[in-house]
Design a protein around this motif. Structure first.
Motif, mmCIF file in Angstrom:
data_model
loop_
_atom_site.group_PDB
_atom_site.id
_atom_site.type_symbol
_atom_site.label_atom_id
_atom_site.label_comp_id
_atom_site.label_asym_id
_atom_site.label_seq_id
_atom_site.Cartn_x
_atom_site.Cartn_y
_atom_site.Cartn_z
ATOM 1 N N SER A 1 -5.477 -2.113 -11.233
ATOM 2 C CA SER A 1 -6.731 -1.229 -11.214
ATOM 3 C C SER A 1 -7.289 -1.388 -12.385
ATOM 4 O O SER A 1 -8.339 -0.865 -12.795
ATOM 5 N N GLY A 2 -6.982 -2.189 -13.519
ATOM 6 C CA GLY A 2 -7.606 -2.179 -14.901
ATOM 7 C C GLY A 2 -7.197 -1.349 -15.943
ATOM 8 O O GLY A 2 -6.362 -0.317 -15.790
ATOM 9 N N PHE A 3 -7.548 -1.605 -16.976
ATOM 10 C CA PHE A 3 -7.363 -1.049 -18.280
ATOM 11 C C PHE A 3 -8.652 -0.518 -18.904
ATOM 12 O O PHE A 3 -9.523 -1.147 -19.178
ATOM 13 N N HIS A 4 -8.710 0.916 -19.128
ATOM 14 C CA HIS A 4 -9.977 1.505 -19.541
ATOM 15 C C HIS A 4 -9.906 2.433 -20.813
ATOM 16 O O HIS A 4 -9.924 3.774 -20.635
ATOM 17 N N PRO A 5 -9.916 1.687 -21.994
ATOM 18 C CA PRO A 5 -9.695 2.515 -23.217
ATOM 19 C C PRO A 5 -10.636 3.687 -23.424
ATOM 20 O O PRO A 5 -10.402 4.522 -24.013
ATOM 21 N N LEU B 1 -2.407 8.599 -24.153
ATOM 22 C CA LEU B 1 -3.607 7.965 -23.805
ATOM 23 C C LEU B 1 -3.645 6.875 -23.260
ATOM 24 O O LEU B 1 -4.574 6.488 -22.387
ATOM 25 N N LEU B 2 -2.283 6.070 -23.137
ATOM 26 C CA LEU B 2 -2.263 4.904 -22.366
ATOM 27 C C LEU B 2 -2.294 5.251 -20.788
ATOM 28 O O LEU B 2 -3.225 4.622 -19.924
ATOM 29 N N CYS B 3 -1.790 6.330 -20.703
ATOM 30 C CA CYS B 3 -1.522 6.957 -19.240
ATOM 31 C C CYS B 3 -3.052 7.129 -18.770
ATOM 32 O O CYS B 3 -3.440 7.083 -17.550
ATOM 33 N N VAL B 4 -3.867 7.765 -19.733
ATOM 34 C CA VAL B 4 -5.220 8.153 -19.373
ATOM 35 C C VAL B 4 -6.039 6.984 -19.060
ATOM 36 O O VAL B 4 -6.714 6.750 -18.024
ATOM 37 N N ALA B 5 -5.944 5.645 -19.964
ATOM 38 C CA ALA B 5 -6.648 4.680 -19.757
ATOM 39 C C ALA B 5 -6.233 3.703 -18.649
ATOM 40 O O ALA B 5 -7.010 2.979 -17.926
ATOM 41 N N ALA B 6 -4.971 4.049 -17.934
ATOM 42 C CA ALA B 6 -4.620 3.262 -16.820
ATOM 43 C C ALA B 6 -4.670 4.140 -15.592
ATOM 44 O O ALA B 6 -4.513 3.661 -14.500
ATOM 45 N N GLY B 7 -5.265 5.413 -15.692
ATOM 46 C CA GLY B 7 -5.626 6.420 -14.491
ATOM 47 C C GLY B 7 -4.501 6.980 -13.820
ATOM 48 O O GLY B 7 -4.647 7.107 -12.728
ATOM 49 N N THR B 8 -3.561 7.175 -14.612
ATOM 50 C CA THR B 8 -2.286 7.931 -14.399
ATOM 51 C C THR B 8 -2.239 9.360 -14.682
ATOM 52 O O THR B 8 -2.857 9.704 -15.967
#
Length: 405
Positions: free
Chosen positions: A345-349, A317-324
């Motif tokens: 790029s920001g953090f998008h929970p 989920l951290l990878c998804v929130a970071a856009g990777t």
């Protein structure tokens, strides 16, 4: 202009068939005075019974209508049972009572009324003639034999289609009550049954099984629609073979679309106007939900690699929130790179929460969302800190909470 010869002129006799048969019997000595006298005594009794059955025997108009009904019922029975032969009809009047001939006509109409009017299961009453059908019998008791024969032919065709659907469904483990509950057309049941039998299967399919069957047919016969192995079952009763063959031909007419892999199965059978209701499957919402859940679980297991521990889930989920690209494990170097990407790029929970809704099995979504929310509340300040030792602190956090080698 020439005048037709007398032999070429055919007179139309509009008298009821009963009257014609009675006169024929008297003129040819088939019906004697004793029988005529018995009819004179029996007739009024029959009129009262008929008037009482359909309304009121004490009203003159009801008695007059009862006379018309009795004559018509006798006529229908005699002409039908004797094939229009006046000699045989006269002999029938001689050998049997008027009331029995009237009852014969009534029984014919009752059987007609109890026959299915259309081939849609659930829209026809079963159980034969009942008291609520009496108003219909009242109307039909004044109709002609021609009307009766036309309606009988129509309903007989419908009955054969229904009977064929019942027979085929029975071969595949489905009974009449289940078909009535399903409320689908008998021809749709026949079409699907023919496809099921062509695949060598032994049960009527729900949607999931139906879709798999069509996919299998496409893989095997997609290049040759005319080779679709749909045949009339050899065990089918002979009197039903004609209607099933007609439906089989309609399946073959559909073959090109059925086998077209470019047409999504659901789109074709359940959303195309020409195909909606044309084929049948058992409506089983729970089976579809289970199938969807199994597919979702399989997809989720593929993404997670079968890892369901908290560290692997939080890493994903951290990878998804970071856009990777989603991963369940990071190297030390990868963890540092991920933190730098968050700074850039920001953090998008919210992206991770949506990812859970889209991909995680429904029964686990709440627990996974709660795990993620707790992590975000604790980790977000560290992950987005601009302090001197922020990178070391963030990587240490990931090492503790996530899956970092």
């Amino acid at each position: 202009m020439s005048t037709p010869s007398p032999s070429a002129v055919s007179l139309y006799d509009a008298r009821p068939f009963f009257e014609k048969a009675l006169q024929h019997g008297v003129q040819h000595g088939i019906i004697g005075p004793e029988k005529i006298e018995a009819m004179r005594i029996e007739g009024p009794k029959g009129l009262v019974q008929i008037a009482r059955y359909f309304g009121n025997e004490f009203l003159r108009p009801e008695l007059e209508k009862a006379r018309d009904r009795m004559v018509n019922l006798i006529s229908i029975y005699l002409e039908s049972s004797c094939g229009g032969d006046l000699q045989r009809a006269a002999e029938s009047l001689r050998d049997f009572s008027l009331l029995s001939r009237s009852k014969g006509g009534s029984d014919m109409l009752k059987a007609l009324i109890a026959m299915p009017q259309n081939s849609h299961f659930g829209m026809n009453e079963r159980g034969g003639f009942r008291d609520e059908h009496i108003p219909l019998l009242a109307k039909w008791s004044l109709r002609s034999l021609t009307d009766y024969q036309a309606e009988l032919a129509r309903r007989s065709q419908v009955a054969q289609v229904v009977d064929a659907a019942l027979w085929l469904a029975g071969e595949l483990g489905m009974d009449a009550d289940e078909l009535d509950e399903a409320g689908k057309d008998a021809e749709a049941v026949i079409r699907t049954a023919l496809l099921v039998l062509a695949m060598g299967r032994v049960e009527m399919p729900d949607w999931v099984a139906f879709e798999k069957m069509i996919v299998a047919l496409r893989k095997k016969h997609g290049a040759a629609p005319r080779a679709l192995p749909v045949v009339v079952p050899k065990k089918l009763p002979a009197h039903l073979q004609g209607v099933v063959e007609a439906v089989r031909l309609s399946v073959m007419a559909d073959a090109a679309k059925i086998l077209d892999a470019a047409l999504p199965v659901r789109q074709l059978f359940d959303r195309s106007p020409a195909f909606m209701g044309r084929y049948f499957w058992v409506e089983d919402a729970m089976a579809e939900v289970d199938h969807h859940d199994r597919q979702a679980s399989a997809a989720w297991n593929k993404v997670t690699g079968g890892n369901s521990d908290d560290g692997s889930l939080l890493t994903l989920l951290l990878c998804v929130a970071a856009g990777t690209t989603p991963k369940t494990m990071l190297t030390e170097k990868g963890a540092a790179t991920l933190v730098r990407k968050i700074w850039k790029s920001g953090f998008h929970p919210a992206l991770a929460r949506q990812y859970l809704l889209d991909h995680a099995p429904a029964q686990h979504q709440d627990a996974y969302a709660s795990l993620w929310d707790d992590f975000v509340e604790e980790a977000q300040p560290t992950l987005q800190s601009d302090a001197v030792h922020a990178l070391n602190d963030a990587v240490a956090l990931l090492r503790r909470e996530c899956h970092v080698q």
